[in-house]
Scaffold this motif. Structure first.
Motif, PDB file in Angstrom:
ATOM      1  N   PHE A 122     -52.518 -43.091  23.070  1.00  0.00           N
ATOM      2  CA  PHE A 122     -51.170 -43.641  23.046  1.00  0.00           C
ATOM      3  C   PHE A 122     -50.790 -44.065  21.649  1.00  0.00           C
ATOM      4  CE2 PHE A 122     -47.478 -45.530  24.753  1.00  0.00           C
ATOM      5  CZ  PHE A 122     -47.277 -46.701  24.056  1.00  0.00           C
ATOM      6  N   GLU A 166     -50.083 -41.022  19.356  1.00  0.00           N
ATOM      7  CA  GLU A 166     -48.771 -40.430  19.627  1.00  0.00           C
ATOM      8  C   GLU A 166     -47.645 -41.332  19.168  1.00  0.00           C
ATOM      9  OE1 GLU A 166     -49.223 -36.855  20.354  1.00  0.00           O
ATOM     10  OE2 GLU A 166     -47.259 -37.675  20.813  1.00  0.00           O
ATOM     11  N   PHE A 167     -47.820 -42.630  19.393  1.00  0.00           N
ATOM     12  CA  PHE A 167     -46.804 -43.607  19.007  1.00  0.00           C
ATOM     13  C   PHE A 167     -46.535 -43.516  17.514  1.00  0.00           C
ATOM     14  CE2 PHE A 167     -44.224 -47.010  18.578  1.00  0.00           C
ATOM     15  CZ  PHE A 167     -44.663 -48.284  18.850  1.00  0.00           C
ATOM     16  N   TYR A 226     -42.993 -42.040  16.328  1.00  0.00           N
ATOM     17  CA  TYR A 226     -42.069 -43.160  16.278  1.00  0.00           C
ATOM     18  C   TYR A 226     -42.447 -44.125  15.181  1.00  0.00           C
ATOM     19  CZ  TYR A 226     -40.874 -41.389  20.874  1.00  0.00           C
ATOM     20  OH  TYR A 226     -40.488 -40.598  21.906  1.00  0.00           O
ATOM     21  N   PHE A 246     -41.394 -48.251  14.364  1.00  0.00           N
ATOM     22  CA  PHE A 246     -42.422 -49.255  14.131  1.00  0.00           C
ATOM     23  C   PHE A 246     -42.137 -50.044  12.860  1.00  0.00           C
ATOM     24  CE2 PHE A 246     -46.453 -50.961  15.044  1.00  0.00           C
ATOM     25  CZ  PHE A 246     -47.167 -51.059  13.879  1.00  0.00           C
TER      26      PHE A 246
END
Lengths: 171, 100, 380
Positions: free
Chosen positions: A133, A136-137, A141, A145
């Motif tokens: 996770f 990928e985060f 993205y 962040f």
């Protein structure tokens, strides 16, 4: 009905009960306890659905930081003021009617909407374990962040500004 | 899937409860906590949608909501503290003077 | 969840409860005896058990004082203050002890257990499955530790606020701010270990500490991050509200701090939770920095010494050795915490907060920055 489904229903009922108790309790500390139990039940729902990373961060951030701050402030501000005797404002009846209408409208729209459309070729189901996770985060993205870190800096500056302006107006 | 509809229904009911709480209660801190309940309901809806459509963006938005909720609480509570110090009461019906 | 999984889980839970409650009880005795040895006196040695029908009194170096204390707390009068918040007063001890026990659910106290090899007669019932020796082998191990430590904070604050007592309220305020500050420091010091081992799973962290670094040193966390180990230990002792960070229950200032108005076994629960948390902080330090359940240069198959010399051990010996090593290391850490308690005086309140925010936090961030830069330079 497996025990997993039973547990999801149980946590859902606890969350609903916590939400209702929040509106009914008189002392703000009881309201805070109801909200903590609601948040813990929601974290239980997320854990049962398999989204471990969101469940852990819900307890860590919401219960462990936000609600601790809230309980601390309620402890500090234990003033016996009129809001203890008369809990509800003048908007009690319109508020409840509007809430029921809103819940009804949302429910009807959800039933009429049906199942969501899954785009074909969207790839495999994402993994909600911590490492996949977070990879990928941060791959897709990372800009969001960084912007949240800007938001946090702004919040820190704003909090200091509020406290200092309060101090200046006291003296 | 009955599970999804039930979870979405729970999210809507919690959101409506939070909204009613903000409108109905008189204590400023209780109103803040009802706003947190609304945010939690939105997080439940986001997680449900993220699982339904098998994408990650719902869970990512959940993290952004965590950050926003923490920042909001960090600012809203000092504001309520200053307000309560001005009127020496947490009753929002008493904040009725737009001066000073 | 099949029947063998359920049976193994029950065994693990029984083991963890037995270990934690025994540590909680034994540590009261260890604290008194170690304090006595450190101050060159004898310690408590009056409680005895008389063998019936004889005049033989067993004193056993004061071990029965723990039993006597427990009986006293159980049999005392249970009073409650007059004007208090009943719900929060009842919830306080629960929220103080349950998360401390739950944190131990993610701590690995042994390597991989293969019950089929240990008990060949039950091998077909287990079907060749192996179980990691953790109650809950969850992927987000360290995060769960910090999540449950946050609930402990709420328990302490509720307990202090709900008694209608100004001293308890002061203790609750001090507990809340102290625990929040030092939990932040604890989180930042652990991030260095997470960067080096590349995971937050506690079982994987212990497994990756079974190699060697620089050819001959065991790859323990304290070898990679000695500075972070010291910071973590300081923050852990502060999380536990022990001297020198003892202000929430400062005995000479606040009567008994946030649990003044709790009598009998309710105070016993608070005391027990504090002693169990000594063991839990010790277990966390051992898992992250001290190699976990493995002796130096040992892994799940036996010893692999530097230089390539391998000593294989049978599975039963490995399991027993890992369990005993874990218990021994945790006991060493608990003994060190008791040593610190009886050596240092208490911090003043502003000194304590300044120590956390202006000293430990910048050091933890500096440690994280140096670790990140060193790792990046190594990979480049």
């Amino acid at each position: 009905m497996t025990i997993d489904q039973l547990l999801v229903y149980f946590f859902g009922a606890c969350a609903l009960l916590g939400g209702v108790l929040m509106l009914v309790a008189r002392h703000p500390m009881r309201v805070a306890l109801a909200l903590i139990s609601c948040m813990l039940s929601l974290a239980g729902i997320y854990a049962m659905l398999g989204v471990h990373v969101v469940a852990v961060f819900q307890v860590l951030i919401y219960v462990g930081a936000v609600m601790v701050f809230m309980v601390y402030v309620i402890m500090l501000l234990d003033v016996r003021d009129p809001s203890f005797v008369r809990r509800y404002s003048r908007m009690l009846l319109p508020g409840v009617v509007l809430g029921a209408l809103l819940a009804g409208a949302l429910g009807i729209s959800a039933i009429r909407l049906g199942a969501p459309v899954i785009q074909p070729g969207a790839g495999a189901a994402p993994s909600y374990l911590v490492q996949p996770f977070s990879v990928e985060f941060l791959r897709e993205y990372w800009l969001h962040f960084e912007l949240t870190s800007v938001l946090l800096v702004a919040a820190v500056v704003a909090a200091i500004a509020i406290i200092r302006s309060g101090r200046r107006s006291d003296g | 899937m009955a599970d999804t509809q039930l979870l979405l229904g729970l999210s809507f009911v919690l959101f409506a409860l939070g909204l009613v709480g903000v409108m109905v209660r008189r204590n400023a801190l209780v109103m803040l906590m009802c706003m947190e309940l609304m945010l939690n309901a939105v997080i439940l809806a986001l997680v449900t949608f993220s699982l339904e459509t098998a994408t990650l963006s719902g869970a990512v938005l959940v993290f952004l909501i965590f950050v926003v909720a923490a920042a909001e609480i960090a600012i809203a509570i000092p504001i309520v503290l200053q307000l309560s110090r001005q009127r020496s009461s947490l009753d929002v019906e008493g904040y009725d003077r737009l001066q000073g | 969840m099949t029947a063998p999984d359920f049976a193994i889980s029950l065994v693990y839970i029984a083991y963890a409860l037995a270990v934690l409650l025994t540590f909680g009880a034994i540590l009261t005795w260890v604290e008194r005896k170690q304090a006595a040895i450190m101050s060159d006196r004898i310690g408590a040695n009056r409680a005895y058990v008389r063998i019936p029908f004889t005049q033989v009194k067993l004193i056993w170096l004061g071990l029965f004082h723990g039993m006597a204390d427990g009986l006293k707390l159980l049999l005392k009068e249970d009073f409650k203050p007059l004007a208090y918040d009943k719900l929060a007063y009842a919830l306080g001890p629960w929220l103080a002890i349950v998360p401390v026990l739950l944190v131990f659910a993610v701590v690995p106290f042994g390597g991989t257990l293969d019950p089929g090899r240990l008990f060949p007669s039950l091998a077909e019932w287990f079907g060749g499955r192996t179980y990691p020796m953790q109650i809950a082998p969850i992927d987000a191990g360290i995060l769960i530790v910090f999540a449950f430590s946050g609930i402990t904070i709420i328990g302490a604050m509720l307990a202090g606020w709900s008694s209608a007592n100004k001293f308890s309220l002061l203790g609750a305020l001090r507990a809340g701010s102290q625990l929040i500050s030092y939990e932040l420091v604890m989180g930042l010091t652990v991030l260095g270990i997470v960067l080096i081992f590349g995971t937050v799973n506690l079982g994987t962290i212990v497994e990756r500490q079974s190699g060697t670094v620089l050819g001959f040193l065991p790859a323990w966390g304290i070898v990679y991050q000695p500075f972070a180990a010291v910071l973590f230990l300081i923050a852990g002792i502060a999380e536990n509200k022990r001297i020198p960070f003892d202000l929430p229950e400062a005995e000479s200032e606040l009567i008994s701090g946030y649990f003044t108005e709790y009598s009998a076994m309710k105070q016993g629960v608070f005391m027990l939770s504090e002693f169990i948390e000594i063991a839990v902080i010790g277990a966390l330090f051992v898992t992250l920095f001290f190699g976990g359940y493995n002796l130096p240069w040992m892994n799940d198959t036996g010893f692999v010494f530097p230089g390539g010399h391998a000593v294989p051990l049978s599975h039963g010996w490995v399991v027993v050795l890992q369990l005993l090593t874990f218990l021994g290391k945790v006991f060493l850490l608990c003994s060190f915490q008791i040593l610190v308690r009886w050596t240092l005086p208490r911090f003043r309140w502003d000194q304590l907060l300044r120590f956390a925010w202006k000293f430990l936090l910048p050091l933890a961030i500096a440690n994280l920055v140096v670790t990140a830069v060193a790792l990046w330079a190594q990979q480049a």
